[in-house]
Write an enzyme that holds these catalytic residues in place. Sequence first.
Site, mmCIF file in Angstrom:
data_model
loop_
_atom_site.group_PDB
_atom_site.id
_atom_site.type_symbol
_atom_site.label_atom_id
_atom_site.label_comp_id
_atom_site.label_asym_id
_atom_site.label_seq_id
_atom_site.Cartn_x
_atom_site.Cartn_y
_atom_site.Cartn_z
ATOM 1 N N SER A 1 -11.616 32.326 -10.908
ATOM 2 C CA SER A 1 -11.358 30.979 -11.467
ATOM 3 C C SER A 1 -12.299 30.686 -12.633
ATOM 4 C CB SER A 1 -11.485 29.915 -10.377
ATOM 5 O OG SER A 1 -12.741 29.963 -9.743
ATOM 6 N N GLY B 1 -9.697 35.795 -5.313
ATOM 7 C CA GLY B 1 -9.977 35.389 -3.945
ATOM 8 C C GLY B 1 -10.932 36.304 -3.207
ATOM 9 N N SER C 1 -15.037 34.950 -8.299
ATOM 10 C CA SER C 1 -14.785 33.864 -9.237
ATOM 11 C C SER C 1 -13.839 34.220 -10.378
ATOM 12 C CB SER C 1 -16.086 33.282 -9.796
ATOM 13 O OG SER C 1 -15.830 31.946 -10.158
ATOM 14 N N THR D 1 -27.158 26.337 -2.298
ATOM 15 C CA THR D 1 -28.246 25.595 -2.937
ATOM 16 C C THR D 1 -27.736 24.766 -4.106
ATOM 17 O OG1 THR D 1 -28.676 27.635 -4.135
ATOM 18 C CG2 THR D 1 -30.165 27.121 -2.317
ATOM 19 N N ASP D 2 -26.574 25.127 -4.651
ATOM 20 C CA ASP D 2 -26.106 24.458 -5.884
ATOM 21 C C ASP D 2 -25.872 22.964 -5.662
ATOM 22 O OD1 ASP D 2 -23.833 24.986 -4.312
ATOM 23 O OD2 ASP D 2 -22.574 25.568 -6.005
ATOM 24 N N GLU E 1 -27.656 30.694 -1.980
ATOM 25 C CA GLU E 1 -26.347 30.301 -1.437
ATOM 26 C C GLU E 1 -26.427 28.895 -0.839
ATOM 27 O OE1 GLU E 1 -23.557 31.966 -2.627
ATOM 28 O OE2 GLU E 1 -24.610 33.711 -1.847
ATOM 29 N N ASP F 1 -20.629 29.174 -11.045
ATOM 30 C CA ASP F 1 -19.704 30.223 -11.471
ATOM 31 C C ASP F 1 -19.460 30.172 -12.974
ATOM 32 O OD1 ASP F 1 -19.589 30.488 -8.759
ATOM 33 O OD2 ASP F 1 -17.470 29.944 -8.553
ATOM 34 N N GLU G 1 -11.790 22.603 -12.896
ATOM 35 C CA GLU G 1 -11.642 23.073 -11.513
ATOM 36 C C GLU G 1 -11.735 21.896 -10.525
ATOM 37 O OE1 GLU G 1 -13.143 26.893 -10.914
ATOM 38 O OE2 GLU G 1 -13.041 26.808 -8.744
ATOM 39 N N TYR H 1 -17.442 24.153 5.314
ATOM 40 C CA TYR H 1 -18.126 23.819 4.059
ATOM 41 C C TYR H 1 -18.447 22.329 4.024
ATOM 42 C CZ TYR H 1 -18.827 23.527 -1.040
ATOM 43 O OH TYR H 1 -19.330 23.301 -2.297
HETATM 44 P P1 ADP Z 1 -11.915 33.106 -6.823
HETATM 45 O O1 ADP Z 1 -12.938 33.377 -5.778
HETATM 46 O O2 ADP Z 1 -11.237 34.349 -7.260
HETATM 47 O O3 ADP Z 1 -12.446 32.272 -7.946
HETATM 48 P P2 ADP Z 1 -10.347 30.753 -6.483
HETATM 49 O O4 ADP Z 1 -9.445 30.270 -5.404
HETATM 50 O O5 ADP Z 1 -11.484 29.897 -6.879
HETATM 51 O O6 ADP Z 1 -10.801 32.228 -6.092
HETATM 52 O O7 ADP Z 1 -9.487 30.946 -7.802
HETATM 53 C C1 ADP Z 1 -8.331 31.771 -7.777
HETATM 54 C C2 ADP Z 1 -7.179 31.073 -8.460
HETATM 55 O O8 ADP Z 1 -7.434 30.981 -9.885
HETATM 56 C C3 ADP Z 1 -5.881 31.837 -8.351
HETATM 57 O O9 ADP Z 1 -5.232 31.557 -7.133
HETATM 58 C C4 ADP Z 1 -5.120 31.320 -9.551
HETATM 59 O O10 ADP Z 1 -4.563 30.035 -9.272
HETATM 60 C C5 ADP Z 1 -6.219 31.142 -10.594
HETATM 61 N N1 ADP Z 1 -6.346 32.344 -11.438
HETATM 62 C C6 ADP Z 1 -7.386 33.182 -11.483
HETATM 63 N N2 ADP Z 1 -7.158 34.181 -12.371
HETATM 64 C C7 ADP Z 1 -5.930 33.978 -12.876
HETATM 65 C C8 ADP Z 1 -5.101 34.668 -13.826
HETATM 66 N N3 ADP Z 1 -5.501 35.793 -14.427
HETATM 67 N N4 ADP Z 1 -3.872 34.148 -14.080
HETATM 68 C C9 ADP Z 1 -3.478 33.016 -13.487
HETATM 69 N N5 ADP Z 1 -4.192 32.332 -12.591
HETATM 70 C C10 ADP Z 1 -5.412 32.802 -12.281
HETATM 71 MG MG MG Z 2 -13.309 30.344 -7.700
#
Ligand code: ADP
Ligand code: MG
Length: 393
Positions: free
Chosen positions: A139, A133, A137, A39-40, A37, A183, A171, A235
Amino acid sequence: MTDTTPAAAACALFTALAAADPVGLWSAPGRVNLIGEHTDYNDGFVFPFAIGGRTVVALGTRDDRRIRVVSTFDEVPVEVALDDLDALFPDRRDEIVEWARYPLGVAWALLSGRDAADAVGVDLAIASDVPVGAGLSSSAAIEGATASALNDVWGLGLDRVALAQAGRRAENEAVGAPTGIMDQMASMLGRADAGIFLDCRSLDAEIVELGFDTAGLDVLVVDTRVSHAHATGGYGERRAACERGAAIMGVGALRDIAVGDLPRAQELMDDVTFRRVRHVVTENQRVRDAVRTLREDGPRAIGGLLDASHASMRDDFEISTPELDLAVAVARDAGAIGARMTGGGFGGSAIALIDRALVPATTAAIAAAFADAGYGAPHIFTVHPSQGARRDA
Ligand code: ADP
Ligand code: MG
């Protein structure tokens, strides 16, 4: 989250959007970081695995040169001309609703620097069962599924590492989130019952058998559902401390310092900077030790490393929370082999490596301890190391 499978939901959404069947389905998973954690961004080592929860993209081609995306999160489609992507990202990204910057940003990253004239227009419908969230991940999952789909349909011939890099660029620059590449690499490279031992400097990745299945072990995730307001500032402060420590030691990144250098570091630095440095340096060593221990002695032998990782984040890096500490302590009391907070800290989730038979009792014990402490109910579930991005149909 959807009621049906994400594949069925993506197909239904696609049909509603395009009045046709998709030409294919692609998917990519979320991830959990087993150890390694903060470390990246210090050019160090991480050891995540891809989980069973996946994001699915149903894709069809169009006759024009436009890209349209829709998600079960937001059924209002967003449409852009492929030739306008370069003008939108990164400078005018605010014109695009945030979720759509992920898939459109991936399209932009994949096309940038190449002749886009050959790229056919596409419709993408997106659905997922990766919790958003929760530190799993979602995202990287949406990026990996989109990148895999576009790589195939546009005939780009990029390998998995290049697709991970496109996801990270999306991202960082199209969304504006300053994250590392862990990720995306985990989501692209994951395998069933295996972790990805990643060198964040060289991007060399080794697939390492975890052996959790054979050993009858599960990974329990405790999402505390707490997110502290100072997470972003915290962070930034931790990153700055790491850069300061590396500069004092005269190295490019803390990756270049060994545990044996710590006594000298302690003489040169203030206490806070030193403790931040000590976390990163010892954590890098723990990641390497975890990989070696797994190979030599199997998964039951890594518990002490998980526990030590948590203590280091709590005491030296100071990014844990009372909720995370409680989850970790109760899991251990209930018989977990090892437990630690996972992710960036200041809230989020903890993981515990645990005998499958102990999952119900441990879940109940953590829920009861949270209630006793007056904390909000955590979300507790198991995750299984699973396959990375793929074409499903
Ligand atoms: P996490 O820890 O889940 O990666 P992030 O804040 O990095 O949290 O990413 C979440 C964001 O990615 C969401 O708020 C949305 O904007 C986008 N996202 C993730 N999955 C989807 C999805 N299936 N459809 C649309 N947007 C998504
Ligand atoms: Mg994310």
